[in-house]
Design a protein around this motif. Structure first.
Motif, mmCIF file in Angstrom:
data_model
loop_
_atom_site.group_PDB
_atom_site.id
_atom_site.type_symbol
_atom_site.label_atom_id
_atom_site.label_comp_id
_atom_site.label_asym_id
_atom_site.label_seq_id
_atom_site.Cartn_x
_atom_site.Cartn_y
_atom_site.Cartn_z
ATOM 1 N N UNK A 91 52.952 11.869 43.696
ATOM 2 C CA UNK A 91 52.166 11.997 42.467
ATOM 3 C C UNK A 91 51.051 10.953 42.426
ATOM 4 N N UNK A 92 51.343 9.752 42.842
ATOM 5 C CA UNK A 92 50.319 8.710 42.923
ATOM 6 C C UNK A 92 49.180 9.144 43.834
ATOM 7 N N UNK A 93 49.520 9.668 45.004
ATOM 8 C CA UNK A 93 48.494 10.090 45.958
ATOM 9 C C UNK A 93 47.636 11.213 45.379
ATOM 10 N N UNK A 94 48.260 12.162 44.680
ATOM 11 C CA UNK A 94 47.490 13.245 44.062
ATOM 12 C C UNK A 94 46.515 12.687 43.038
ATOM 13 N N UNK A 95 46.981 11.769 42.213
ATOM 14 C CA UNK A 95 46.101 11.174 41.209
ATOM 15 C C UNK A 95 44.923 10.457 41.865
ATOM 16 N N UNK A 96 45.204 9.683 42.902
ATOM 17 C CA UNK A 96 44.140 8.918 43.550
ATOM 18 C C UNK A 96 43.122 9.815 44.241
ATOM 19 N N UNK A 97 43.557 10.981 44.685
ATOM 20 C CA UNK A 97 42.617 11.905 45.316
ATOM 21 C C UNK A 97 41.567 12.413 44.336
ATOM 22 N N UNK A 98 41.834 12.294 43.041
ATOM 23 C CA UNK A 98 40.836 12.676 42.036
ATOM 24 C C UNK A 98 39.576 11.831 42.160
ATOM 25 N N UNK A 99 39.710 10.614 42.681
ATOM 26 C CA UNK A 99 38.570 9.707 42.793
ATOM 27 C C UNK A 99 37.588 10.120 43.881
ATOM 28 N N UNK A 100 37.988 11.098 44.693
ATOM 29 C CA UNK A 100 37.086 11.588 45.741
ATOM 30 C C UNK A 100 36.112 12.641 45.223
ATOM 31 N N UNK A 101 36.259 13.021 43.963
ATOM 32 C CA UNK A 101 35.464 14.145 43.435
ATOM 33 C C UNK A 101 35.061 13.843 41.998
ATOM 34 N N UNK A 102 34.226 12.811 41.822
ATOM 35 C CA UNK A 102 33.854 12.356 40.478
ATOM 36 C C UNK A 102 32.567 12.978 39.956
ATOM 37 N N UNK A 103 31.837 13.673 40.791
ATOM 38 C CA UNK A 103 30.564 14.242 40.354
ATOM 39 C C UNK A 103 30.775 15.573 39.640
ATOM 40 N N UNK A 104 29.998 15.780 38.574
ATOM 41 C CA UNK A 104 30.023 17.030 37.816
ATOM 42 C C UNK A 104 28.598 17.536 37.644
ATOM 43 N N UNK A 105 28.435 18.843 37.701
ATOM 44 C CA UNK A 105 27.151 19.429 37.332
ATOM 45 C C UNK A 105 27.110 19.586 35.818
ATOM 46 N N UNK A 106 25.920 19.714 35.277
ATOM 47 C CA UNK A 106 25.793 19.939 33.840
ATOM 48 C C UNK A 106 26.488 21.237 33.435
ATOM 49 N N UNK A 107 26.412 22.244 34.287
ATOM 50 C CA UNK A 107 27.073 23.519 33.981
ATOM 51 C C UNK A 107 28.585 23.339 33.914
ATOM 52 N N UNK A 108 29.149 22.555 34.828
ATOM 53 C CA UNK A 108 30.595 22.309 34.799
ATOM 54 C C UNK A 108 30.996 21.577 33.513
ATOM 55 N N UNK A 109 30.216 20.585 33.116
ATOM 56 C CA UNK A 109 30.556 19.842 31.904
ATOM 57 C C UNK A 109 30.477 20.727 30.669
ATOM 58 N N UNK A 110 29.498 21.612 30.620
ATOM 59 C CA UNK A 110 29.417 22.537 29.476
ATOM 60 C C UNK A 110 30.623 23.460 29.456
ATOM 61 N N UNK A 111 31.041 23.951 30.600
ATOM 62 C CA UNK A 111 32.192 24.841 30.663
ATOM 63 C C UNK A 111 33.474 24.093 30.281
ATOM 64 N N UNK A 112 33.612 22.870 30.749
ATOM 65 C CA UNK A 112 34.780 22.067 30.381
ATOM 66 C C UNK A 112 34.843 21.840 28.881
ATOM 67 N N UNK A 113 33.688 21.608 28.255
ATOM 68 C CA UNK A 113 33.657 21.349 26.814
ATOM 69 C C UNK A 113 34.125 22.539 25.989
ATOM 70 N N UNK A 114 34.156 23.727 26.559
ATOM 71 C CA UNK A 114 34.704 24.882 25.851
ATOM 72 C C UNK A 114 36.203 24.733 25.621
ATOM 73 N N UNK A 115 36.864 24.020 26.522
ATOM 74 C CA UNK A 115 38.323 23.906 26.475
ATOM 75 C C UNK A 115 38.810 22.498 26.154
ATOM 76 N N UNK A 116 38.029 21.495 26.521
ATOM 77 C CA UNK A 116 38.431 20.100 26.329
ATOM 78 C C UNK A 116 37.986 19.638 24.951
ATOM 79 N N UNK A 117 38.794 19.953 23.963
ATOM 80 C CA UNK A 117 38.480 19.588 22.581
ATOM 81 C C UNK A 117 39.623 18.746 22.027
ATOM 82 N N UNK A 118 39.303 17.909 21.063
ATOM 83 C CA UNK A 118 40.328 17.076 20.456
ATOM 84 C C UNK A 118 41.331 17.964 19.734
ATOM 85 N N UNK A 119 42.597 17.852 20.144
ATOM 86 C CA UNK A 119 43.657 18.700 19.585
ATOM 87 C C UNK A 119 44.665 17.897 18.760
#
Length: 348
Positions: free
Chosen positions: A303-331
């Motif tokens: 699980x630690x290794x999976x989490x750390x692998x997230x650091x290899x992919x930190x870049x987002x396009x503006x389109x990806x961030x807009x799509x994420x904002x459709x679902x990533x809302x304060x709940x």
């Protein structure tokens, strides 16, 4: 055979500066909150800590009450430090906290000078250390003047018990006030540790990231996976043995049909990026450079290794961030809102 850390441990992990200080932290820090008590194998704990260090995770985050029982996580880390990492102490950033309940009576909780100083002394004893690198006031205490808490934090640095001080779960306004008090004493506020995730975005909505930029302190988000909810395991409901089925910090009432639909949407976005949902959640929470690091735990090395692998992919396009904002809302998935909003500190 004695432990020898990986020679290339700093080659790949991103490192960010905490605000305008000299303190630097890895993008992902190892939290010893829920899986480093006496109810877990010390050998498994050791494997996780050493695997993290081999990957460049040089920040270990604790608090006086982490266990069970309270204090056990610090004591267990002390054993690992003595056995394996004593020669590398100067590479490590070790943080601990006091503020939530540690013991009975009025000086086992809160923000008084007596509690904070004596608690840190006991933490240092358990870890076998002369000083920690960061000491936090773990939660605001409306019954203790901020001036007293600030003076205690200043004393802790000046007495050599800690190199930097921080706060956790403070509101933006109280954070600004504390930053000003500490600045006046000559001990800058270096870092704030708030809850932060795709489903708990209060630091954006309430202006904490703006306060951090203005006042010069960093942000290190905790619970970036929303108590484990932002993983693939909860999309279809609550599996047997999952944290939400056991009670505690992940409330099963949060897993509504709407939330599961949001999890599915985020899962699909993650899959399109070649990530797991957990990896997407960690990458996303680091998209703002004002966020210095994230605190995440791990129950095993995989699980630690999976989490750390997230650091290899930190870049987002503006389109990806807009799509994420459709679902990533304060709940409303936030166990700590009452603390920063001034609920009284009580003891039994």
């Amino acid at each position: 055979m004695s432990y020898q850390p990986a020679a290339d441990r700093y080659a790949h992990i991103p490192v960010r500066r905490s605000g305008r200080s000299g303190l630097q932290l890895p993008g992902l820090s190892l939290g010893l909150w829920q899986r480093f008590g006496d109810d877990r194998s010390i050998q498994t704990q050791r494997e996780i800590v050493l695997a993290a260090f081999d990957r460049g995770v040089f920040h270990l985050d604790l608090a006086n009450n982490y266990g069970p029982p309270a204090g056990a996580a610090e004591a267990n880390l002390g054993r690992i430090l003595k056995q394996d990492l004593a020669a590398h102490r100067d590479e490590l950033v070790i943080s601990t906290k006091a503020g939530w309940t540690m013991g009975p009576g009025p000086f086992g909780i809160g923000g008084s000078r007596k509690y904070l100083v004596s608690s840190l002394d006991r933490s240092l004893e358990r870890m076998g250390l002369d000083a920690v690198d960061i000491f936090y006031h773990h939660r605001p205490d409306p019954d203790t003047p901020l001036e007293e808490t600030a003076a205690a934090l200043d004393h802790i640095v000046r007495s050599g018990r800690a190199h930097y001080v921080g706060i956790s779960s403070y509101s933006p306004q109280d954070s600004r006030t504390m930053a000003g008090l500490l600045r006046g004493l000559g001990t800058p506020l270096t870092i704030h540790q708030p809850s932060y995730s795709m489903f708990n975005r209060w630091i954006e909505a309430e202006g904490l990231v703006d306060a951090a930029a203005d006042e010069g302190f960093g942000i290190i988000g905790f619970s970036p996976l929303a108590q484990g909810m932002l993983t693939d395991k909860y999309i279809g409901g609550i599996p047997d043995g999952a944290r939400a089925a056991q009670g505690g910090t992940l409330n099963p009432d949060w897993l509504t049909d709407e939330v599961r639909a949001r999890l599915q949407g985020l899962h699909d976005i993650a899959a399109g990026r070649g990530q797991s949902l957990a990896q997407l959640a960690l990458s996303w929470a680091l998209r703002d450079p004002r966020v210095t690091s994230l605190v995440a735990g791990a129950s095993n090395v995989a699980q630690l290794e999976e989490n750390l692998d997230a650091l290899d992919h930190l870049d987002f396009t503006e389109a990806e961030l807009r799509e994420i904002d459709r679902f990533a809302v304060d709940c409303g998935i936030d166990n700590w809102a009452d603390a920063r909003n001034g609920s009284p500190v009580t003891f039994r």
